[in-house]
Design an enzyme around this catalytic site. Structure first.
Site, PDB file in Angstrom:
ATOM      1  N   LYS A  41      -5.563   9.568  -0.365  1.00  0.00           N
ATOM      2  CA  LYS A  41      -5.776   9.433  -1.810  1.00  0.00           C
ATOM      3  C   LYS A  41      -5.960  10.776  -2.488  1.00  0.00           C
ATOM      4  O   LYS A  41      -5.555  10.959  -3.636  1.00  0.00           O
ATOM      5  CB  LYS A  41      -6.990   8.534  -2.100  1.00  0.00           C
ATOM      6  CG  LYS A  41      -6.710   7.064  -1.905  1.00  0.00           C
ATOM      7  CD  LYS A  41      -7.726   6.213  -2.674  1.00  0.00           C
ATOM      8  CE  LYS A  41      -7.395   4.740  -2.572  1.00  0.00           C
ATOM      9  NZ  LYS A  41      -8.414   3.896  -3.191  1.00  0.00           N
ATOM     10  N   LYS A  46       2.685   0.462   3.519  1.00  0.00           N
ATOM     11  CA  LYS A  46       1.818  -0.660   3.166  1.00  0.00           C
ATOM     12  C   LYS A  46       2.131  -1.181   1.755  1.00  0.00           C
ATOM     13  O   LYS A  46       2.425  -0.388   0.871  1.00  0.00           O
ATOM     14  CB  LYS A  46       0.377  -0.124   3.199  1.00  0.00           C
ATOM     15  CG  LYS A  46      -0.711  -1.134   3.269  1.00  0.00           C
ATOM     16  CD  LYS A  46      -2.055  -0.427   3.365  1.00  0.00           C
ATOM     17  CE  LYS A  46      -2.362   0.373   2.117  1.00  0.00           C
ATOM     18  NZ  LYS A  46      -3.729   0.855   2.026  1.00  0.00           N
ATOM     19  N   LYS A  93      -1.046  -1.552  -4.544  1.00  0.00           N
ATOM     20  CA  LYS A  93      -1.158  -1.723  -5.991  1.00  0.00           C
ATOM     21  C   LYS A  93      -0.512  -0.577  -6.739  1.00  0.00           C
ATOM     22  O   LYS A  93      -0.070  -0.728  -7.875  1.00  0.00           O
ATOM     23  CB  LYS A  93      -2.635  -1.758  -6.394  1.00  0.00           C
ATOM     24  CG  LYS A  93      -3.394  -2.993  -5.962  1.00  0.00           C
ATOM     25  CD  LYS A  93      -4.884  -2.755  -6.171  1.00  0.00           C
ATOM     26  CE  LYS A  93      -5.699  -4.014  -5.961  1.00  0.00           C
ATOM     27  NZ  LYS A  93      -7.154  -3.723  -5.945  1.00  0.00           N
TER      28      LYS A  93
HETATM   29  P1  AMP Z   1      -8.225  -2.982  -2.444  1.00  0.00           P
HETATM   30  O1  AMP Z   1      -7.206  -3.445  -3.385  1.00  0.00           O
HETATM   31  O2  AMP Z   1      -7.931  -1.652  -1.856  1.00  0.00           O
HETATM   32  O3  AMP Z   1      -9.621  -3.114  -2.946  1.00  0.00           O
HETATM   33  O4  AMP Z   1      -8.135  -3.998  -1.219  1.00  0.00           O
HETATM   34  C1  AMP Z   1      -8.739  -5.265  -1.233  1.00  0.00           C
HETATM   35  C2  AMP Z   1      -8.582  -5.947   0.114  1.00  0.00           C
HETATM   36  O5  AMP Z   1      -7.200  -6.196   0.355  1.00  0.00           O
HETATM   37  C3  AMP Z   1      -9.059  -5.075   1.293  1.00  0.00           C
HETATM   38  O6  AMP Z   1      -9.692  -5.934   2.244  1.00  0.00           O
HETATM   39  C4  AMP Z   1      -7.802  -4.511   1.855  1.00  0.00           C
HETATM   40  O7  AMP Z   1      -7.893  -4.213   3.233  1.00  0.00           O
HETATM   41  C5  AMP Z   1      -6.814  -5.651   1.606  1.00  0.00           C
HETATM   42  N1  AMP Z   1      -5.436  -5.146   1.501  1.00  0.00           N
HETATM   43  C6  AMP Z   1      -4.962  -4.253   0.589  1.00  0.00           C
HETATM   44  N2  AMP Z   1      -3.651  -4.025   0.788  1.00  0.00           N
HETATM   45  C7  AMP Z   1      -3.294  -4.786   1.853  1.00  0.00           C
HETATM   46  C8  AMP Z   1      -2.058  -4.998   2.548  1.00  0.00           C
HETATM   47  N3  AMP Z   1      -0.937  -4.374   2.183  1.00  0.00           N
HETATM   48  N4  AMP Z   1      -2.056  -5.861   3.601  1.00  0.00           N
HETATM   49  C9  AMP Z   1      -3.190  -6.511   3.973  1.00  0.00           C
HETATM   50  N5  AMP Z   1      -4.378  -6.350   3.365  1.00  0.00           N
HETATM   51  C10 AMP Z   1      -4.435  -5.515   2.315  1.00  0.00           C
END
Ligand code: AMP
Ligand code: TRP
Length: 356
Positions: free
Chosen positions: A126, A218, A221
């Site tokens: 990041k 991956k 967002k």
């Molecule tokens: P975040 O949007 O970073 O707060 O992620 C929220 C949750 O979604 C966390 O538990 C992440 O590990 C999961 N997550 C985010 N991106 C992915 C992805 N591409 N595949 C699986 N889990 C994800």
């Protein structure tokens, strides 16, 4: 033969089993968030007391437009509810309403070592090349994440695979706190260990959903291409278009997992199908092995529209009423605060602060 127990287990009997997890309100909630995290949050509700948090303090480790942030906090809350989280039986709130998260995070910043944080790959990704210009918060982020979990002494944390390293750090912080203050914890009669060594719950066919445009990246967002992800608010036409355009290879689908493992794009689509259908990947391969991608993609589109369509529609309905969403967050925060305040009293006694 007696099994050697890890130190966190010693007083686990005294620590109530509890689930905690968080999602950042940073826009574009996608299929990876759903399959890797939110869908699993929903499933855990029948077995555990759960606390699900919209982690707005984490979001501001990188710049957020204030009005967008407000909107995104409400949108993640709407997603939780639209996916099936029950905010009455469990707790749903946004992090900044419970000041104890930030308070414990400071104490944990004094427990965690620079060397531990220096190893965090998410910070490196990041912060990018211009590390001098990254916020101090982005660097200290894992100490706040440990505080989120441990301020409730949560024992289980469902997350996607990308959070594994942060959860290991949370265990290291808990263990060092327990060790550093062992004498005080015993003196206060708080058992042999105060913080549990939290168990990560990372399993199933979709712990790491990949970009639809690049099977080695991956789903995220922040990807510039909207075609890389399926958003929870995408309609049937968008889902169909994105699945149709998803990158694949020229071979038909393989019939066994070993062959699948060598084909990242095919593996990703089969994993998504399996997770959406609540079936193991082997069952999906048994049905579609040998099929051309066109046929498989049609089936995947149909399944994704069936599962995500109602969620997106419900999210859109819920965000129309921000007052209702805010009242859910205020109610959740007041219940969370009671639990967090209890932990902080003990923590202050353990550390040696003077309090009322
Ligand atoms: P975040 O949007 O970073 O707060 O992620 C929220 C949750 O979604 C966390 O538990 C992440 O590990 C999961 N997550 C985010 N991106 C992915 C992805 N591409 N595949 C699986 N889990 C994800
Ligand atoms: N760091 C997590 C993410 O980016 C979000 C998060 C913050 C979290 N605090 C947490 C997840 C505590 C689980 C437990 O996805």
């Amino acid at each position: 033969m007696t099994r050697r127990r890890n130190p966190g287990e010693l007083s686990m009997a005294a620590i109530k089993e509890r689930v905690f997890s968080g999602v950042q309100p940073t826009g574009n909630l996608h299929l990876g968030n759903y399959l890797g995290a939110i869908k699993r949050f929903v499933d855990l509700q029948t077995k555990y007391d759960c606390i699900y948090c919209v982690v707005d303090l984490h979001a501001i480790t990188v710049w957020q437009e204030p009005d967008e942030l407000t909107k995104n906090i409400r949108e993640v809350t709407a997603a939780f509810i639209a996916c099936g989280i029950d905010p009455k039986r469990h707790i749903v709130f946004n992090q900044s309403q419970v000041a104890e998260h930030a308070e414990l995070a400071w104490i944990f910043s004094c427990v965690a070592r620079m060397g531990w944080l220096n190893r965090m790959t998410q910070f490196k990704e990041k912060a990018g090349k211009d590390r001098e210009n990254a916020s101090v918060g982005l660097y200290a982020y894992p100490a706040l994440m440990a505080a989120d979990i441990l301020v409730y002494r949560a024992t289980h944390v469902p997350v996607g695979d990308d959070q594994k390293q942060h959860l290991e750090l949370a265990r290291d912080i808990a263990q060092k706190f327990n060790n550093d203050f062992a004498a005080q914890i015993a003196k206060l009669g708080l058992g042999q260990v105060f913080f549990p060594l939290t168990e990560p719950l990372i399993s199933g066919p979709a712990t790491r959903v990949m970009s639809l445009r690049d099977g080695t990246k991956k789903m995220s967002k922040s990807d510039a291409s909207d075609y890389s992800r399926i958003n929870l608010t995408d309609g049937a036409d968008e889902i169909a278009q994105k699945v149709r355009k998803a990158r694949t290879d020229p071979e038909p689908l393989p019939s066994d997992e070993e062959a699948l493992a060598r084909r990242p794009e095919a593996d990703n689509l089969v994993g998504i199908f399996a997770a959406l259908a609540d079936r193991p990947k082997t069952a999906v391969l048994a049905e579609y092995g040998g099929a051309q991608f066109a046929r498989f993609k049609d089936a995947l589109t149909e399944l994704a529209v069936e599962k995500l369509g109602p969620i997106g529609a419900e999210m859109k309905r819920l965000v129309q009423d921000p007052k209702h969403i805010d009242s859910i967050l205020v109610d959740g925060a007041s219940r969370a605060r009671k639990l967090a305040a209890e932990t902080m009293k003990h923590v202050k006694d353990i550390v040696g602060f003077v309090r009322d």
